[in-house]
Enzyme design. Structure first.
Site, PDB file in Angstrom:
ATOM      1  N   GLN A  86       0.828  -1.208   0.000  1.00 34.15           N
ATOM      2  CA  GLN A  86       0.000   0.000   0.000  1.00 34.15           C
ATOM      3  C   GLN A  86       0.864   1.259   0.000  1.00 34.15           C
ATOM      4  O   GLN A  86       1.828   1.364   0.763  1.00 34.15           O
ATOM      5  CB  GLN A  86      -0.925   0.038   1.215  1.00 34.15           C
ATOM      6  CG  GLN A  86      -1.923   1.194   1.139  1.00 34.15           C
ATOM      7  CD  GLN A  86      -2.806   1.294   2.358  1.00 34.15           C
ATOM      8  OE1 GLN A  86      -2.426   1.903   3.358  1.00 34.15           O
ATOM      9  NE2 GLN A  86      -4.012   0.734   2.279  1.00 34.15           N
ATOM     10  N   CYS A 116      -6.507   6.518   5.213  1.00 30.27           N
ATOM     11  CA  CYS A 116      -5.842   6.766   6.489  1.00 30.27           C
ATOM     12  C   CYS A 116      -6.261   8.124   7.063  1.00 30.27           C
ATOM     13  O   CYS A 116      -6.196   9.143   6.365  1.00 30.27           O
ATOM     14  CB  CYS A 116      -4.326   6.729   6.326  1.00 30.27           C
ATOM     15  SG  CYS A 116      -3.468   7.014   7.886  1.00 30.27           S
ATOM     16  N   ASN A 216     -14.731  -3.217   6.263  1.00 33.89           N
ATOM     17  CA  ASN A 216     -13.702  -2.991   7.269  1.00 33.89           C
ATOM     18  C   ASN A 216     -14.273  -2.123   8.384  1.00 33.89           C
ATOM     19  O   ASN A 216     -15.138  -1.298   8.147  1.00 33.89           O
ATOM     20  CB  ASN A 216     -12.500  -2.319   6.601  1.00 33.89           C
ATOM     21  CG  ASN A 216     -11.336  -2.044   7.538  1.00 33.89           C
ATOM     22  OD1 ASN A 216     -10.678  -1.021   7.435  1.00 33.89           O
ATOM     23  ND2 ASN A 216     -11.055  -2.939   8.449  1.00 33.89           N
ATOM     24  N   ASP A 218     -14.008  -2.373  12.963  1.00 34.55           N
ATOM     25  CA  ASP A 218     -14.478  -3.009  14.196  1.00 34.55           C
ATOM     26  C   ASP A 218     -14.889  -4.460  14.008  1.00 34.55           C
ATOM     27  O   ASP A 218     -15.797  -4.953  14.690  1.00 34.55           O
ATOM     28  CB  ASP A 218     -15.638  -2.215  14.800  1.00 34.55           C
ATOM     29  CG  ASP A 218     -15.194  -0.859  15.339  1.00 34.55           C
ATOM     30  OD1 ASP A 218     -13.981  -0.602  15.350  1.00 34.55           O
ATOM     31  OD2 ASP A 218     -16.061  -0.058  15.723  1.00 34.55           O
TER      32      ASP A 218
END
Length: 376
Positions: A86, A116, A216, A218
């Site tokens: 990445q 991010c 994606n 938790d």
């Protein structure tokens, strides 16, 4: 007629395709800064049931310029396939050159970081800040797509903030420009690591694109994996912090998907895996200070959900040497093994109420006394 209550496996896929790459199981290790280095990925892969690993994010400009640290972060094992590297940045040309370096290194996938939330990344208009600049994001995708032949994927958040939850739009744009899979975190950039779970934009994106979508956010156990599949219809799931706390989570979810027996991990196995990881980072880091810092970081996650794990975290916090930390680890797990023998079964790697421990003297004090005896 829908599936019966409690059923899961009949409606859940067990793989997805990124062009010619079969991602099976459809469980992905998320990229995490300062965590998913080569050593941690080796650990997770050694336990099994992870279909795709992703490196921690790397600055495209640094990889383009051949900065040694960036090249070290991009390393992967010869048998680590499929693997995605990445990169992040805002300069389409630099990102394209970095992608060529990734392809030349033999990686399977170039993954672009549009997700991010860290200030370091967003300050340079990378990561989730690109969700506010969709045309720049498009130029980056186009430039990278033109530069490499290997598959291209994107990881992003559901949006920048509550007023700009534009993952479906960005996802469609990415598909139009040649991206071959998406991973979407339900949080926005301004949510950081909080917020209230809202997976509607993942589900909407899934309904609007033909390429695989990976959910994606938790996902820490079987129940949260089930919920992501059920609520979004995604092709796969990506697990981040939950894998630091419990690196067996992939194997446990995979077993449930296939209807296999429950994966139970006892204290001795947890000890062995943690110590094996410590050995790995000791071989990789140049200084004892760096090793001890990483040990403390991982142990902080790993011990959450273990009985009186806070006691081990406190001991780690005050450890002055690597040997001190390893000694604390062994003494804690010696105690935990004894408690499991008394209990007659292993403790789950989840939140454990104190009343589930054997009746008798205060168990936290018992562990602390054992630690103190060893230090005298």
């Amino acid at each position: 007629m829908g599936p019966r209550a409690g059923t899961f496996r009949p409606v859940i896929p067990n793989h997805y395709m990124i062009r010619h790459l079969r991602i099976e199981p459809n469980l992905v290790l998320a990229p995490m800064e300062g965590v998913t280095d080569l050593t941690f990925r080796r650990l997770v892969r050694s336990i099994g049931a992870v279909g795709l690993t992703v490196t921690e994010f790397i600055a495209g400009e640094a990889l383009r310029r051949g900065i040694p640290k960036a090249e070290m972060m991009a390393r992967f094992d010869p048998d680590e396939h499929p693997v995605a590297i990445q990169i992040y940045g805002r300069n389409p040309e630099a990102m394209a050159e970095a992608a060529r370096a990734i392809e030349d290194a033999g990686a399977d996938i170039v993954d672009l970081n549009f997700g991010c939330p860290s200030k370091k990344v967003c300050a340079h208009s990378g990561g989730s800040s690109l969700l506010r600049e969709p045309e720049l994001a498009r130029q980056i995708v186009k430039s990278v797509r033109a530069a490499v032949k290997i598959p291209l994927t994107v990881k992003m958040r559901s949006g920048y903030d509550a007023g700009l939850r534009n993952a479906p739009y960005i996802g469609r744009m990415c598909q139009e420009e040649g991206v071959e899979a998406l991973a979407i975190h339900w949080r926005t950039r301004t949510d950081q690591y909080g917020g209230v779970r809202a997976v509607d934009k993942i589900a909407e994106t899934k309904s609007r694109v033909k390429i695989p979508v990976v959910g994606n956010g938790d996902i820490v156990d079987i129940a949260s994996a089930r919920a992501m599949f059920r609520d979004t219809g995604v092709d796969g799931i990506m697990i981040g912090r939950g894998a630091i706390k419990n690196p067996w989570v992939f194997k446990q979810i995979h077993a449930q998907l296939l209807g296999l027996p429950e994966v139970v991990v006892d204290a001795d196995e947890k000890r062995k895996v943690l110590l094996r990881y410590f050995e790995g980072i000791r071989a990789e880091f140049k200084t004892d200070r760096g090793v001890l810092g990483r040990m403390k970081k991982i142990a902080n996650y790993f011990t959450h959900g273990l009985p009186h794990g806070s006691e081990l975290r406190v001991a780690f916090l005050h450890a002055q040497t690597i040997d001190d930390a390893i000694g604390h680890t062994n003494r804690y797990f010696d105690w935990l093994c004894e408690e499991e023998i008394k209990r007659g079964r292993p403790f789950a790697h989840t939140a454990v109420p104190v009343h589930d421990l054997p009746v008798g003297a205060d168990q936290s004090a018992a562990w602390a006394a054992q630690r103190d005896r060893a230090s005298t």
